[in-house]
Design an enzyme around this catalytic site. Structure first.
Site, PDB file in Angstrom:
ATOM      1  N   ASP A 111      86.102  23.467   1.105  1.00  0.00           N
ATOM      2  CA  ASP A 111      85.460  22.222   0.724  1.00  0.00           C
ATOM      3  C   ASP A 111      84.207  22.487  -0.109  1.00  0.00           C
ATOM      4  OD1 ASP A 111      84.216  19.257   2.462  1.00  0.00           O
ATOM      5  OD2 ASP A 111      85.374  19.456   0.615  1.00  0.00           O
ATOM      6  N   VAL A 158      74.460  13.923  11.534  1.00  0.00           N
ATOM      7  CA  VAL A 158      73.463  15.001  11.458  1.00  0.00           C
ATOM      8  C   VAL A 158      72.079  14.385  11.544  1.00  0.00           C
ATOM      9  CG1 VAL A 158      72.613  16.962  10.134  1.00  0.00           C
ATOM     10  CG2 VAL A 158      75.026  16.367  10.031  1.00  0.00           C
ATOM     11  N   ILE A 180      69.999  12.130   9.116  1.00  0.00           N
ATOM     12  CA  ILE A 180      69.979  12.571   7.718  1.00  0.00           C
ATOM     13  C   ILE A 180      71.363  12.617   7.105  1.00  0.00           C
ATOM     14  CG2 ILE A 180      67.834  13.880   7.874  1.00  0.00           C
ATOM     15  CD1 ILE A 180      69.445  16.395   8.302  1.00  0.00           C
ATOM     16  N   GLY A 237      79.214  11.482   8.714  1.00  0.00           N
ATOM     17  CA  GLY A 237      80.557  11.577   8.156  1.00  0.00           C
ATOM     18  C   GLY A 237      81.584  11.294   9.213  1.00  0.00           C
ATOM     19  N   GLY A 238      82.844  11.450   8.829  1.00  0.00           N
ATOM     20  CA  GLY A 238      83.916  11.136   9.757  1.00  0.00           C
ATOM     21  C   GLY A 238      83.965  12.069  10.938  1.00  0.00           C
ATOM     22  N   MET A 239      83.450  13.278  10.793  1.00  0.00           N
ATOM     23  CA  MET A 239      83.543  14.241  11.884  1.00  0.00           C
ATOM     24  C   MET A 239      82.236  14.434  12.619  1.00  0.00           C
ATOM     25  SD  MET A 239      84.896  18.163  11.793  1.00  0.00           S
ATOM     26  CE  MET A 239      83.271  18.854  11.908  1.00  0.00           C
ATOM     27  N   GLY A 240      81.116  14.004  12.040  1.00  0.00           N
ATOM     28  CA  GLY A 240      79.861  14.251  12.720  1.00  0.00           C
ATOM     29  C   GLY A 240      78.695  13.543  12.080  1.00  0.00           C
TER      30      GLY A 240
END
Length: 821
Positions: free
Chosen positions: A209, A99, A91, A94-97
């Site tokens: 953020d 989902v 769903i 991103g650059g860090m994770g």
């Protein structure tokens, strides 16, 4: 720095600038890049297109893994397992994770969750560190408006993951537009966002953020704040260096504060600014800074140096938003709670605290930007000096007030982690010893720190520390600090200033605790009208007026007027809609006091129903261990005792005492009111020796800390006299009850129900000694007063009548017995 590293930083910076913009604006910005960056332009365009195809709600920071995805391990596919969870679909990425929607369907239970894990090829040490950091942040937070952390672990292929509450919702801006929500509905949603952010700040977390894509709204209208991936712990041991790469601070530029854009340290004011940007966009239908077609450096310059135009919503809302968007952090709202409070005041039709920048401030900023022009106009400006002096003096006061707020906030950072629970926090309650140590340390630091140049800061801190000692039952230290604060505030701010009123209110509360009713009466008679007026003007918060009205109600009840007390307490409760939800913690005790006035009037059924409803509400709080729950349980125990339900009454009172001792100092006055009630239950249950021990403990505490004028001192004497009378110690019982009757005559009206109860107890002891003629007038007065002041079919009235029946029977006066109504 290598050429590759420099190029990577440039790519990442531009991507972050563009990712939140509409596609058309992205294209225009890309076309404005220099010709020598054509290759970079194509690479960024490719990444942006991939981002749009994924429909990603999470920040995407590209890595070299994008170019080598065909040789990296596969990411989880539908049906794959991550720990005990089965993946349904991806769903977000991103650059860090990444989902995934997933389900836990093992033998334990079935639950729908959102799983966040590190994508293939992005498990660098820096990414893993940020991932663990986000999990650490979420573990601290448990709030209805924050997507909750449920579980965590390491997958079979060694990648860390955590499971979050699955949020079925729509990003806040799209939700508002789709439903065509009006101004009021949008503000109410933003107040939910503020509640979540304020809660995070209370737990020393700055989000950093905040933007529409990180706020979802569920179908029932509940807001959920997401993505704490770049959040920061306000903690000396927390370093941004550990969460950045090559010195680049993480942010979404379009929603970044000036201090973030400059690379300065951030604090809670950063989130206030981002909330202001969200408010602007949500209410005005456009972003605060229209920089879509500008080169990146020029766009940043404008965001740093220029003020956004007014949103054009209306005067008050514009003032609120523009105050949140001030460039200087110290000139914004001092907290998210203050921002939310102003939104609440607007919604309630009350004056807001935000004001447009003064002319003096705008003139100073103009002068700093145009020094030469100002110099040339010196002669002309001289003609304006007379008018400016007052304006600039007022500006100086406002600036000093803001500086005072900042200094106070910095000083009190050490107190945040061990602050007393207010029921809206999910932190476990701190023991009194820990709170005392923190307050003692704050006092020592205040004594040694040189604040001679900032006497207002010192006085404010003394007031806060004194009030904290008071709330914990440390009365001598409370008075010491409050008196010191009051002496300074009288010189600094003048009589009836908000600062002085707050300190005087705390001293009036201390007077009530010590049963110095004359001192408390002086404050309330002289200043309750002033407090009502200042609350309407917006110079004091509504919760301060509610506290004053509640304490005035306590005083009126102690002086024998429960009906007037009821009116004051109802006035306090009526302020609830104007008080921010996070500031309503004290209203629980006000509502308990209201039920107590009904108990005074013998309305046992109404009081019990209300008390049980209050207790259910207190127990439903994230952290139910509060003073409000203690007072509610004590009230219910008292009601049940009056109704003859002694077993349940004892259980409620004992639970309340245990919780009181966990939360407060051993000298906290309500503990001994509770013990007095337990002694009364023992008397009614025939446990005379246990009751005598408890009532002596209560009386000893009253003598040491309140004195004989305390309204419950005479009550405790009455209970002790009844215990001694039933134990066959009639001489002692009569002496003590005559002392109690004398105190009632000195401090309460003759027609007060407490006076009637003490007279009835004395008459009962005299009856037991067969001194019928002396007992009769006391018992007749007691019965007449209780019939007049108590509800019908009241056990107090029934008990008073039964004493007269026993008197006339023992006295052999059937003619008088027959006349009893």
């Amino acid at each position: 720095m290598t050429a590759d590293t420099s190029r990577w930083q440039r790519l990442r910076t531009i991507f972050d600038e563009l990712v939140e913009l509409p596609p058309a604006e992205q294209d225009r910005r890309l076309e404005a890049l220099p010709a020598e960056e054509l290759e970079l332009r194509a690479e960024i365009r490719s990444l942006l297109q991939a981002e749009r195809r994924a429909g990603n709600r999470f920040e995407h920071a590209p890595t070299l893994a994008d170019e080598f995805s065909d040789i990296l391990p596969d990411d989880p596919k539908p049906g794959a397992r991550i720990g005990p969870y089965r993946v349904a679909r991806e769903i977000g990425r991103g650059g860090m994770g990444a989902v995934y929607e997933a389900f836990r369907d093992d033998a334990a239970f079935t639950k729908r969750v959102a799983i966040k894990t590190v994508p293939s090829g992005r498990d660098t040490e820096q990414i893993l560190r940020r991932f663990r950091h986000e999990r650490q942040i979420l573990a601290r937070l448990d709030h209805k408006n924050i997507a909750a952390l449920l579980d965590g672990g390491v997958s079979e292929d060694g990648r860390p993951y955590f499971a979050m509450e699955y949020v079925e919702g729509e990003r806040i801006d799209l939700y508002c537009d789709r439903l065509r929500l009006g101004l009021r509905e949008r503000l109410q949603l933003m107040r939910q966002v503020c509640a979540a952010v304020h809660y995070a700040h209370q737990h020393l977390v700055v989000h950093r953020d905040l933007k529409p894509s990180n706020v979802l709204v569920a179908p029932d209208g509940t807001v959920k704040l997401l993505d704490f991936g770049i959040a920061k712990l306000v903690d000396p041991g927390d370093s941004d260096e550990q969460l950045t790469e090559s010195g680049v601070l993480p942010m979404t530029t379009s929603y970044a504060s000036p201090e973030q854009l400059r690379g300065d340290l951030v604090n809670t004011a950063t989130d206030v600014y981002s909330l202001g940007l969200m408010l602007y966009e949500l209410l005005a239908g456009r972003r605060a800074f229209q920089v879509g077609e500008l080169p990146l450096l020029e766009a940043r310059r404008r965001m740093l140096e220029e003020a956004p135009p007014p949103p054009g919503v209306n005067g008050e809302i514009d003032s609120i938003i523009l105050m949140a968007l001030r460039k200087e952090p110290e000139r914004r709202y001092a907290s998210v709670e203050r921002l939310s409070g102003d939104l609440s005041r607007y919604l309630s039709g009350l004056p807001i605290h935000a004001q447009p920048d003064s002319f003096g401030y705008r003139a100073r900023k103009f002068a700093s930007r145009h020094r030469a022009a100002v110099g040339a106009m010196g002669v002309i400006l001289l003609t304006l000096i007379g008018g400016l002096v007052v304006t600039l003096w007022q500006f100086g006061i406002a600036r000093r007030e803001r500086a005072k707020t900042e200094a106070v906030n910095r000083f009190l950072q050490d107190l945040l982690a061990t602050s007393a629970s207010d029921g809206n926090s999910t932190s476990p309650p701190q023991g009194q010893r820990t709170v005392s140590e923190v307050l003692d340390a704050a006092t020592r630091r205040l004594e040694t720190e040189n604040l001679s140049a900032n006497p207002g800061v010192k006085a404010t801190l003394q007031q806060i520390i004194g009030s904290s000692y008071l709330s914990q039952g440390q009365y001598a230290l409370a008075e010491q600090n409050l008196r010191a604060a009051l002496a300074a505030q009288g010189h600094l701010f003048g009589e009836n200033s908000p600062e002085m009123l707050r300190t005087l209110l705390s001293l009036a509360q201390l007077s009530l605790t010590k049963a110095d009713y004359a001192g408390a009466e002086d404050f309330f008679q002289r200043r309750i009208t002033i407090l009502r007026r200042e609350e309407k003007r917006g110079t004091i918060p509504p919760e301060m007026l509610a506290s004053a009205l509640s304490d005035f109600g306590v005083l009126r009840r102690a002086r024998g007027n429960s009906k007037e007390a009821e009116l004051l307490l109802r006035e306090a409760i009526a302020l609830k809609p104007t008080i921010a939800p996070e500031s309503r913690g004290g209203l629980g005790q006000v509502e308990t006091l209201l039920a107590l006035t009904w108990l005074d009037q013998g309305k046992f059924a109404e009081a019990e129903e209300y008390a049980r409803r209050l207790i259910a509400g207190f127990r439903a709080l994230p952290n139910p261990a509060t003073a409000s729950l203690c007072s509610g349980l004590t009230l219910l125990g008292s009601i049940l005792m009056e109704r003859g339900e002694l077993v349940e009454a004892q259980a409620e009172l004992e639970e309340a005492e245990k919780l009181y001792r966990q939360l407060f100092d051993a000298n906290y006055a309500p503990i001994y009111d509770n013990i007095r009630l337990q002694a009364q239950v023992d008397y009614l249950a025939g446990r005379l020796s246990e009751g005598l021990v408890k009532i002596d403990r209560a009386l000893d505490q009253y003598r040491r800390h309140a004195g004989t004028q305390y309204v419950n001192f005479a009550t405790a004497l009455t209970v002790k006299g009844l215990i001694l009378g039933k134990a066959g110690r009639a001489d002692e019982a009569e002496r003590i009850l005559r002392e109690a009757a004398g105190l009632r005559a000195a401090h309460l009206p003759n027609e007060h129900f407490m006076t009637a109860l003490t007279k009835g107890a004395l008459g009962e002891v005299l009856l037991s000694r067969r001194r019928f003629a002396e007992a009769e007038p006391l018992l007749v007065e007691s019965y007449a007063t209780l019939k007049q002041t108590q509800a019908t079919d009241n056990r107090r009235v029934q008990g008073a009548r039964q004493r007269l029946v026993e008197l006339y029977t023992a006295w052999n006066r059937p003619e008088l017995l027959s006349k009893l109504p």
